[in-house]
Write a protein that holds these residues in place. Structure first.
Motif, short mmCIF file in Angstrom:
data_model
loop_
_atom_site.label_atom_id
_atom_site.label_comp_id
_atom_site.label_asym_id
_atom_site.label_seq_id
_atom_site.Cartn_x
_atom_site.Cartn_y
_atom_site.Cartn_z
N ASP A 194 6.44 12.03 -4.50
CA ASP A 194 5.07 12.05 -3.98
C ASP A 194 4.53 10.61 -3.84
O ASP A 194 3.36 10.36 -4.04
N HIS A 195 5.41 9.68 -3.53
CA HIS A 195 5.06 8.25 -3.39
C HIS A 195 5.51 7.81 -1.99
O HIS A 195 6.71 7.75 -1.73
N PHE A 196 4.56 7.52 -1.11
CA PHE A 196 4.86 7.21 0.28
C PHE A 196 4.32 5.82 0.62
O PHE A 196 3.11 5.61 0.59
N LEU A 197 5.22 4.90 0.92
CA LEU A 197 4.82 3.55 1.28
C LEU A 197 4.15 3.55 2.64
O LEU A 197 4.51 4.33 3.53
N VAL A 198 3.15 2.66 2.81
CA VAL A 198 2.42 2.51 4.06
C VAL A 198 2.67 1.10 4.56
O VAL A 198 2.72 0.15 3.76
N ALA A 199 2.81 0.93 5.86
CA ALA A 199 3.04 -0.40 6.43
C ALA A 199 1.91 -1.35 6.04
O ALA A 199 0.74 -0.97 6.03
N GLU A 200 2.26 -2.57 5.70
CA GLU A 200 1.27 -3.59 5.32
C GLU A 200 0.32 -3.83 6.47
O GLU A 200 0.73 -4.00 7.60
N PRO A 204 -1.46 15.16 -11.06
CA PRO A 204 -0.44 15.41 -12.07
C PRO A 204 0.38 14.15 -12.33
O PRO A 204 0.18 13.13 -11.68
N ALA A 205 1.31 14.25 -13.24
CA ALA A 205 2.15 13.10 -13.60
C ALA A 205 2.81 12.51 -12.35
O ALA A 205 3.15 13.23 -11.40
N TRP A 206 2.95 11.17 -12.34
CA TRP A 206 3.56 10.48 -11.20
C TRP A 206 4.95 11.04 -10.93
O TRP A 206 5.71 11.33 -11.85
N ASN A 207 5.25 11.21 -9.65
CA ASN A 207 6.54 11.77 -9.22
C ASN A 207 7.02 10.93 -8.03
O ASN A 207 6.27 10.77 -7.06
N PRO A 208 8.24 10.40 -8.08
CA PRO A 208 8.72 9.57 -6.97
C PRO A 208 8.77 10.32 -5.64
O PRO A 208 8.72 9.69 -4.58
N PRO A 230 0.82 -1.20 0.00
CA PRO A 230 0.00 0.00 0.00
C PRO A 230 0.86 1.26 0.00
O PRO A 230 1.96 1.27 0.55
N HIS A 231 0.34 2.28 -0.61
CA HIS A 231 1.04 3.57 -0.64
C HIS A 231 0.01 4.68 -0.78
O HIS A 231 -1.17 4.44 -0.92
N ARG A 232 0.50 5.90 -0.70
CA ARG A 232 -0.35 7.07 -0.89
C ARG A 232 0.47 8.17 -1.55
O ARG A 232 1.69 8.11 -1.60
N HIS A 233 -0.22 9.15 -2.07
CA HIS A 233 0.39 10.33 -2.69
C HIS A 233 -0.28 11.55 -2.09
O HIS A 233 -1.51 11.58 -1.96
N LYS A 234 0.49 12.56 -1.74
CA LYS A 234 -0.10 13.77 -1.18
C LYS A 234 -0.81 14.60 -2.24
O LYS A 234 -1.81 15.25 -1.95
N PHE A 235 -0.28 14.59 -3.46
CA PHE A 235 -0.80 15.50 -4.49
C PHE A 235 -1.38 14.80 -5.72
O PHE A 235 -2.12 15.42 -6.46
N THR A 236 -1.04 13.54 -5.94
CA THR A 236 -1.40 12.84 -7.17
C THR A 236 -2.67 12.03 -7.00
O THR A 236 -2.83 11.32 -6.02
N ALA A 237 -3.56 12.13 -7.98
CA ALA A 237 -4.74 11.27 -8.07
C ALA A 237 -4.48 10.24 -9.16
O ALA A 237 -3.77 10.51 -10.14
N HIS A 238 -5.04 9.05 -9.01
CA HIS A 238 -4.93 8.00 -10.02
C HIS A 238 -6.33 7.63 -10.50
O HIS A 238 -7.28 7.64 -9.72
#
Length: 76
Positions: free
Chosen positions: A68-74, A62-66, A1-9
């Motif tokens: 803005d990619h934050f891993l979440v503990a399983e 906006p376009a994916w940016n590393p 699992p992960h999240r992004h502060k600014f990016t929508a998918h």
């Protein structure tokens, strides 16, 4: 699992079937060209289900940016 502060998918199913997980809730993705939108700051991941290989398109805005990619503990 992960999240992004600014990016929508938006995930669009091309083949197979899957589940989009968002903040612990499951959303089936079983219809070809069916889609699910993941808003910013939402914990998410996609899981393939069934016996077929699942293929999907991921649209990021906006376009994916590393940065803005934050891993979440399983959690499962």
């Amino acid at each position: 699992p992960h999240r992004h502060k600014f990016t929508a998918h938006t995930y669009v199913l091309i083949d197979g079937a899957g589940i989009v997980w968002m903040d612990g809730q499951s959303y089936p993705l079983v219809d070809v060209l069916g889609s699910h939108r993941v808003p910013p700051d939402t914990e998410h991941w996609v899981e393939s289900i069934g016996s077929e290989v699942s293929r999907l398109i991921e649209i990021s805005k906006p376009a994916w940016n590393p940065n803005d990619h934050f891993l979440v503990a399983e959690r499962r």
